[in-house]
Design an enzyme around this catalytic site. Structure first.
Site, mmCIF file in Angstrom:
data_model
loop_
_atom_site.group_PDB
_atom_site.id
_atom_site.type_symbol
_atom_site.label_atom_id
_atom_site.label_comp_id
_atom_site.label_asym_id
_atom_site.label_seq_id
_atom_site.Cartn_x
_atom_site.Cartn_y
_atom_site.Cartn_z
ATOM 1 N N CYS A 1 1.144 -0.763 0.228
ATOM 2 C CA CYS A 1 -0.166 0.019 0.030
ATOM 3 C C CYS A 1 0.452 1.205 -0.327
ATOM 4 C CB CYS A 1 -0.835 0.386 1.230
ATOM 5 S SG CYS A 1 -1.756 -1.190 0.720
ATOM 6 N N HIS A 2 1.523 1.080 1.210
ATOM 7 C CA HIS A 2 2.730 2.381 1.305
ATOM 8 C C HIS A 2 4.102 2.250 0.941
ATOM 9 C CE1 HIS A 2 -1.497 3.811 2.608
ATOM 10 N NE2 HIS A 2 -1.253 4.844 1.175
ATOM 11 N N GLY A 3 4.574 1.027 1.086
ATOM 12 C CA GLY A 3 5.835 0.939 0.817
ATOM 13 C C GLY A 3 6.556 0.833 1.747
#
Length: 192
Positions: free
Chosen positions: A156-158
C-alpha cells in the site's frame, strides 16, 4: 380507693412482646425487603447474562495452530479475530541477520528474542496487519515480495520489515504486532 392510670391492660402487654420477640411490623418489613431483593436479582441476571460474549465470539477469541509442517524459511497465514496472522519458521541465516541489526538504527527497537518465545527463537508469530494504515503485507506466501530486508513488504505505502518483522523503511510507525500466544505442545501454538 383504687385509681386508674387510664391505659388499658392490652397495651401493657405489647411492649413486653416487642422486647422479647419480633413484632408483626418488623416481620412485614423483612419480608418486603427480601421480596425486593429477590426481584432485583431476578431482574439483573438476564441483564448481566445478555452482556456476556456469545459462543461464536468466544470461539474466535483464540486460534490453535499446528506448526509442525512449517519448514525453515517458510511462513503460513492464519486468521485470528478476523485478522491475518503470520507464523514464520526462520532459518539460521534469517536469525543471524535479525540479531546483527544494531537496535540504535531501528525506529521501534526490539530484539528477536523479545519478539519470540524462549526456546523457540526460530518461530516468529505476528499479526499480518501493517502498522501504518492496516494493509496486509506481502512475504508470508511463497514467491511474494519480502521487501529489501527479507521480511515483509506492505504494497500500500511501501513499508519494509526485516526478518524479525521490525519496521525498517516506510511510513509504518512500529513493528508488526506480536499477539499473545503460547506453545501448548512443541508443534502447537494457541493465539489469544
Amino acid at each position: 380507693m383504687a385509681t386508674s392510670t387510664g391505659t388499658p391492660q392490652g397495651n401493657a402487654v405489647a411492649p413486653e412482646a416487642g422486647e422479647n420477640g419480633v413484632r408483626r411490623r418488623d416481620f412485614i418489613n423483612i419480608a418486603a425487603v427480601s421480596a425486593a431483593g429477590v426481584g432485583g436479582v431476578a431482574t439483573l441476571i438476564p441483564l448481566v447474562s445478555q452482556m456476556a460474549p456469545s459462543k461464536d465470539v468466544l470461539a474466535e477469541s483464540t486460534t490453535e495452530l499446528d506448526i509442525s509442517s512449517i519448514e525453515p524459511g517458510q511462513a503460513i497465514k492464519a486468521v485470528f479475530r478476523k485478522q491475518p496472522v503470520f507464523v514464520r519458521n526462520l532459518t539460521q541465516k534469517e536469525i543471524d541477520e535479525a540479531n546483527a541489526v544494531p537496535l540504535s538504527i531501528l525506529r521501534d527497537p526490539q530484539t528477536l528474542a523479545e519478539r519470540t518465545k524462549e526456546g523457540h527463537h526460530n518461530l516468529l508469530v505476528t499479526m499480518g496487519v501493517c502498522t501504518h494504515l492496516g494493509c496486509v503485507p506481502l512475504g508470508a506466501a511463497e514467491g511474494e515480495n519480502k521487501g529489501e530486508y527479507g521480511g515483509y513488504f506492505c504494497p500500500c505505502h511501501g513499508s519494509s520489515y526485516d526478518t524479525a518483522a521490525r519496521i525498517r523503511k516506510g511510513p509504518a510507525p512500529s513493528n508488526l504486532v506480536v499477539p499473545d500466544y503460547q506453545f501448548t505442545t512443541d508443534t502447537t501454538i494457541l493465539i489469544g
